[in-house]
Design a protein around this motif. Structure first.
Motif, PDB file in Angstrom:
ATOM      1  N   LYS A  15      -9.448 -12.311   1.449  1.00 24.03           N
ATOM      2  CA  LYS A  15      -9.135 -11.200   2.358  1.00 24.03           C
ATOM      3  C   LYS A  15      -8.614  -9.994   1.572  1.00 24.03           C
ATOM      4  O   LYS A  15      -8.900  -8.847   1.930  1.00 24.03           O
ATOM      5  N   MET A  43     -20.355 -10.833   4.161  1.00 22.76           N
ATOM      6  CA  MET A  43     -19.380 -11.928   4.246  1.00 22.76           C
ATOM      7  C   MET A  43     -19.849 -12.973   5.240  1.00 22.76           C
ATOM      8  O   MET A  43     -20.250 -12.640   6.370  1.00 22.76           O
ATOM      9  N   PHE A  63     -18.261 -15.898   7.268  1.00 19.96           N
ATOM     10  CA  PHE A  63     -16.957 -16.458   7.628  1.00 19.96           C
ATOM     11  C   PHE A  63     -17.059 -17.961   7.887  1.00 19.96           C
ATOM     12  O   PHE A  63     -18.136 -18.481   8.199  1.00 19.96           O
ATOM     13  N   ALA A 121     -18.011 -16.507  12.835  1.00 19.85           N
ATOM     14  CA  ALA A 121     -17.430 -15.293  13.446  1.00 19.85           C
ATOM     15  C   ALA A 121     -18.510 -14.406  14.080  1.00 19.85           C
ATOM     16  O   ALA A 121     -18.478 -13.185  13.949  1.00 19.85           O
ATOM     17  N   ASP A 141     -16.692 -17.920   2.884  1.00 24.83           N
ATOM     18  CA  ASP A 141     -15.431 -18.608   3.171  1.00 24.83           C
ATOM     19  C   ASP A 141     -15.759 -20.001   3.703  1.00 24.83           C
ATOM     20  O   ASP A 141     -16.237 -20.137   4.822  1.00 24.83           O
ATOM     21  N   THR A 152     -10.577 -15.853  15.969  1.00 22.56           N
ATOM     22  CA  THR A 152     -11.832 -16.428  15.464  1.00 22.56           C
ATOM     23  C   THR A 152     -12.467 -15.521  14.390  1.00 22.56           C
ATOM     24  O   THR A 152     -13.646 -15.683  14.078  1.00 22.56           O
ATOM     25  N   GLU A 153     -11.702 -14.596  13.874  1.00 26.68           N
ATOM     26  CA  GLU A 153     -12.098 -13.719  12.754  1.00 26.68           C
ATOM     27  C   GLU A 153     -13.224 -12.742  13.108  1.00 26.68           C
ATOM     28  O   GLU A 153     -13.834 -12.160  12.214  1.00 26.68           O
ATOM     29  N   GLN A 154     -13.498 -12.567  14.394  1.00 29.81           N
ATOM     30  CA  GLN A 154     -14.564 -11.622  14.762  1.00 29.81           C
ATOM     31  C   GLN A 154     -14.160 -10.180  14.456  1.00 29.81           C
ATOM     32  O   GLN A 154     -15.012  -9.344  14.145  1.00 29.81           O
ATOM     33  N   ALA A 160     -14.673  -9.725  10.868  1.00 25.81           N
ATOM     34  CA  ALA A 160     -16.125  -9.618  10.634  1.00 25.81           C
ATOM     35  C   ALA A 160     -16.603  -8.200  10.938  1.00 25.81           C
ATOM     36  O   ALA A 160     -17.404  -7.621  10.194  1.00 25.81           O
ATOM     37  N   THR A 169     -15.819  -5.933   8.113  1.00 25.38           N
ATOM     38  CA  THR A 169     -16.714  -6.102   6.956  1.00 25.38           C
ATOM     39  C   THR A 169     -18.111  -5.554   7.241  1.00 25.38           C
ATOM     40  O   THR A 169     -18.891  -5.355   6.323  1.00 25.38           O
TER      41      THR A 169
END
Lengths: 256, 256
Positions: free
Chosen positions: A51, A88, A90, A94, A169, B124-126, B129, B132
């Protein structure tokens, strides 16, 4: 720019979270076209390192350089341009729940580059073919795909804009061994195909051996060993030996 | 920890959170005017926030208008002032109950929905994302919700005003022996543009509060389902309290 300039450089990265020094001076260089895998146990700071490299988290100290440029010093517009060099994948893919698979894959084209929808869809389907995801899934929602398919869609999204550096990741976490191996093969193919650099984090040694040109082990907030996959079984480092063999006994204390 | 330290910690936490909220609000408000402006997202949110809230706002308004007419009739009859029912109903609905109740209902429906959706995207890392993929989550996710809520809540309040007055009209003409034409004429004659304007100003401010509070809590949610649940609760409570405080302040300023 000199050809010797690393594609990505992490210099003395430090990060403290919840009163714990997670990163304590991480140094890592990734050469153009090189694939580096960072291994380490759960909670050692692999995701935090990634990150910080991506600019999603600000390190307390240290530098992140992309093509020799200190990313922190860039103005927002220039930083956004730097972000275009990154792709990326995830851990949980994601994908955006509200969009179809092709819209997910073409997200950067549609909303950052303002590419016409027809062209974006054609490129998304081309990217789906590259990751061996059948085009008939293009109009489905992420929830309708299996975990392995979601990873493929995530990979297609990462590669669609032909990035200079791909980040992964835990690319095989939660997948069965066969699907995991297929994802590893795809990663190797995509990195070769694009000629880009890659930084992956994993604790799956089979995955690390397959996709890495070099493996780096993170422990105690630092990179404690780095070498080729062929050298890891004779690293001479007690921490690496314990991690590779997966023994509970050794210098690394298992967190249970 | 001593009681004094606990009070100190709590005080600092309040200031810290207030500062964080103010900073977030300023950044979110700026994102509403900074290109790229995602019109398709704004339109989608207008439907989600405005159109789909019509049933709940309409039902609330009709019952409140009806109950208000009954209560004013009972109260007014103590001073031989039963004939003021239409005047006070329209004043109460347009200046106070229409915007406040629509705001509170939307705090439950919309603020909670925004917090849950953005909170889930966070855990959920959206959201990572999206960053990025060279897309600013403030412009793509938050600004359209704020713009849509600020624009559509006044429209909802106009609908609530009309339905609320009609609720009073129905009760007055069916149960309280009012003449329908006289009731409506008294309502229209008594109503001033300033009364409606006050309600619309309040509605726009409440729409802003509802969307910003939902986005703030969702954006900063941590810790999986528990964190998203906490964010949702905090969004509803925070938005409701701010709506009532803002209601008093706007009324006080407007009356002066």
């Amino acid at each position: 720019m000199s050809t010797d300039t690393p594609k990505l450089q992490l210099i003395g990265l430090k990060k403290r979270l919840n009163n714990r020094q997670v990163l304590d001076g991480v140094d890592l260089d990734v050469a153009p076209g090189q694939s580096v895998v960072i291994i380490g146990g759960s909670g050692v700071g692999k995701s935090v390192t990634l990150k910080c490299a991506l600019g999603l988290m600000k390190p307390d100290a240290g530098e992140v350089r992309v093509d020799g440029v200190h990313v922190e010093r860039l103005k927002p517009r220039a930083r956004a341009e730097q972000m275009r060099k990154f792709g990326m994948l995830f851990q949980g893919a994601a994908l955006f729940d509200s969009l179809t698979i092709w819209e997910n894959i073409a997200f950067r084209l549609l909303y950052a580059d303002h590419t016409p929808r027809a062209e974006a869809k054609a490129r998304a389907i081309e990217a789906m073919r590259k990751v061996r995801l059948a085009p008939e899934f293009a109009d489905l929602r992420p929830v309708e795909l299996s975990g392995g398919m979601q990873k493929r869609a995530g990979l297609a999204r990462a590669i669609i804009a032909k990035p200079d550096i791909l980040f992964f990741d835990e690319p095989t976490t939660g997948l069965d061994p066969i699907t995991a191996d297929a994802i590893n093969d795809l990663i190797v193919d995509m990195v070769k195909d694009l000629g880009c650099s890659a930084v992956s984090i994993t604790h799956d040694m089979a995955s690390a051996r397959k996709i890495a040109d070099e493996i780096a082990m993170l422990y105690g907030g630092k990179i404690i060993w780095r070498g080729r996959p062929s050298e890891i079984d004779a690293s001479g480092n007690a921490f690496v030996d314990q991690f590779v063999s997966g023994r509970a006994e050794g210098p690394i204390q298992a967190i249970v | 920890m001593t009681p004094f330290r606990q009070i100190g910690h709590a005080t600092f936490a309040v200031f810290r959170e207030t500062g964080r909220f103010a900073n977030f609000t300023a950044r979110a408000a700026a994102a509403c005017f900074a290109p790229p402006i995602y019109m398709s997202q704004i339109w989608r949110q207008c439907l989600q926030i405005g159109y789909f809230s019509l049933p709940v706002v309409g039902l609330t308004a009709v019952f409140i208008g009806a109950a208000l007419a009954l209560n004013i009739y009972v109260g007014g009859s103590r001073f031989n002032a039963e004939s003021f029912v239409p005047n006070i109903v329209v004043l109460g609905i347009t200046r106070e109950l229409g915007p406040v109740l629509a705001g509170l209902m939307l705090a439950g429906r919309v603020s909670a929905g925004i917090a849950a959706e953005i909170g889930t995207m966070r855990v959920t890392e959206q959201i990572d994302a999206m960053t990025t993929l060279s897309t600013d989550p403030f412009r793509f996710l938050i600004a359209p919700r704020i713009t849509a809520a600020t624009l559509t809540l006044p429209l909802l309040v106009i609908v609530a005003d009309i339905i609320g007055v009609m609720g009073g009209y129905l009760v007055a003409t069916r149960s309280l022996d009012f003449n329908g034409a006289t009731y409506l004429r008294n309502t229209v004659d008594f109503l001033e543009a300033a009364d409606v304007n006050l309600g619309l100003i309040k509605a726009a401010v409440f729409g802003f509060i509802i969307s910003v509070m939902g986005a703030f809590q969702g954006y900063h949610s941590r810790g999986g389902a528990l964190g998203v649940g906490r964010a949702t609760t905090n969004a509803v409570v925070g938005a409701a309290v701010l709506i009532l405080a803002a209601n008093y302040l706007i009324t006080a300023v407007y009356v002066d």
